[in-house]
Write a protein that holds these residues in place. Sequence first.
Motif, PDB file in Angstrom:
ATOM      1  N   THR A 117       0.809  -1.222   0.000  1.00  0.00           N
ATOM      2  CA  THR A 117       0.000   0.000   0.000  1.00  0.00           C
ATOM      3  C   THR A 117       0.842   1.271   0.000  1.00  0.00           C
ATOM      4  O   THR A 117       0.307   2.356  -0.231  1.00  0.00           O
ATOM      5  CB  THR A 117      -0.950   0.030   1.211  1.00  0.00           C
ATOM      6  OG1 THR A 117      -0.175  -0.028   2.426  1.00  0.00           O
ATOM      7  CG2 THR A 117      -1.911  -1.149   1.169  1.00  0.00           C
ATOM      8  N   GLY A 118       2.141   1.143   0.262  1.00  0.00           N
ATOM      9  CA  GLY A 118       2.980   2.325   0.227  1.00  0.00           C
ATOM     10  C   GLY A 118       4.426   2.011   0.569  1.00  0.00           C
ATOM     11  O   GLY A 118       4.719   1.021   1.242  1.00  0.00           O
ATOM     12  N   ILE A 119       5.339   2.870   0.091  1.00  0.00           N
ATOM     13  CA  ILE A 119       6.769   2.720   0.360  1.00  0.00           C
ATOM     14  C   ILE A 119       7.258   3.986   1.049  1.00  0.00           C
ATOM     15  O   ILE A 119       7.024   5.104   0.569  1.00  0.00           O
ATOM     16  CB  ILE A 119       7.555   2.481  -0.939  1.00  0.00           C
ATOM     17  CG1 ILE A 119       7.130   1.145  -1.565  1.00  0.00           C
ATOM     18  CG2 ILE A 119       9.060   2.476  -0.668  1.00  0.00           C
ATOM     19  CD1 ILE A 119       7.784   0.857  -2.910  1.00  0.00           C
ATOM     20  N   ILE A 120       7.926   3.793   2.183  1.00  0.00           N
ATOM     21  CA  ILE A 120       8.458   4.905   2.979  1.00  0.00           C
ATOM     22  C   ILE A 120       9.981   4.842   2.900  1.00  0.00           C
ATOM     23  O   ILE A 120      10.581   3.796   3.156  1.00  0.00           O
ATOM     24  CB  ILE A 120       7.991   4.796   4.440  1.00  0.00           C
ATOM     25  CG1 ILE A 120       6.461   4.830   4.511  1.00  0.00           C
ATOM     26  CG2 ILE A 120       8.594   5.919   5.277  1.00  0.00           C
ATOM     27  CD1 ILE A 120       5.905   4.432   5.868  1.00  0.00           C
ATOM     28  N   MET A 121      10.621   5.959   2.559  1.00  0.00           N
ATOM     29  CA  MET A 121      12.073   5.983   2.379  1.00  0.00           C
ATOM     30  C   MET A 121      12.713   7.058   3.236  1.00  0.00           C
ATOM     31  O   MET A 121      12.160   8.155   3.384  1.00  0.00           O
ATOM     32  CB  MET A 121      12.403   6.230   0.904  1.00  0.00           C
ATOM     33  CG  MET A 121      11.951   5.124  -0.027  1.00  0.00           C
ATOM     34  SD  MET A 121      12.180   5.564  -1.776  1.00  0.00           S
ATOM     35  CE  MET A 121      10.784   6.679  -2.023  1.00  0.00           C
ATOM     36  N   SER A 122      13.864   6.714   3.802  1.00  0.00           N
ATOM     37  CA  SER A 122      14.639   7.739   4.503  1.00  0.00           C
ATOM     38  C   SER A 122      15.141   8.752   3.467  1.00  0.00           C
ATOM     39  O   SER A 122      15.311   8.435   2.286  1.00  0.00           O
ATOM     40  CB  SER A 122      15.814   7.108   5.251  1.00  0.00           C
ATOM     41  OG  SER A 122      16.703   6.462   4.353  1.00  0.00           O
TER      42      SER A 122
END
Length: 269
Positions: free
Chosen positions: A45-50
């Motif tokens: 449902t989503g990708i979170i990146m530093s």
Amino acid sequence: MVRQMEYTLEQMTDGVIPHLMILDNLQDPGNLGTIFRTAEAAGVTGIIMSRDCVDIYNPKTIRSTMGALYRMPFVYVEDLRETIHTLKEKNIKSYAAHLDGKNTYDKEDYRQGTAFLIGNEGNGLREEIAQCADTWIRIPMCGQVESLNAAVAATVLMFEVSRQREDKPFQKLTGDRMEPLLDLTKEYGLVLDGGGARGAYQIGAWTALEEAGVKVCAVAGTSVGALNGALICMDSVENAQKIWAEMKFPESWMWMMSGCSICLAKMEN
């Protein structure tokens, strides 16, 4: 000019059963693009990146996504630790892919909100980020291989979630995404009617609710539904199934049951 859609963390987590990838300092554009492409296929449902991850608009990354870049929600965040804490407040459990993982990845239950932490290709997850995870998991390997490519490891984990949720009840396919019919962060009450043998069906329905992770906090019932309500408040699916499988009673008992009604609150242990 084509404008890239801007996403928020809320869009990735609200109204769906979250399936998130959290990428810490990923540097290889091919890996990032492959994760995007695979994530779309696995129902992420989503990708979170530093913020220090490779640029999503790197030409190699764009080619590797095969168009998934324009369909997969993603955000860059300044503080991964704060973001993981926010996810915990939303009842989303985080799993760190780590060589020191206690359990193998396939022993966990990912049918609730899930987020996987994937680290840098050379160094893995930064210690302070790994410590934020609820659970450390590992992918078992044979031979002398010590670790997997970041994109390969992410693929294994993403499709395990897809496998576990494939036959999950109380979801519907909307377009190309599975949407929940029930909000699993809330608690629900059950109302059970009478009808003799219908009681066996009620236990089957309760079993499905339990397996789907639906929280039941109160039960109201009449006749056989009242008896099942009492069983549900005992909070043991196995015992209820056993009782119904072995139940034998004379017809006169059915008349006694017909006047029985109950309204119970299911108490936490």
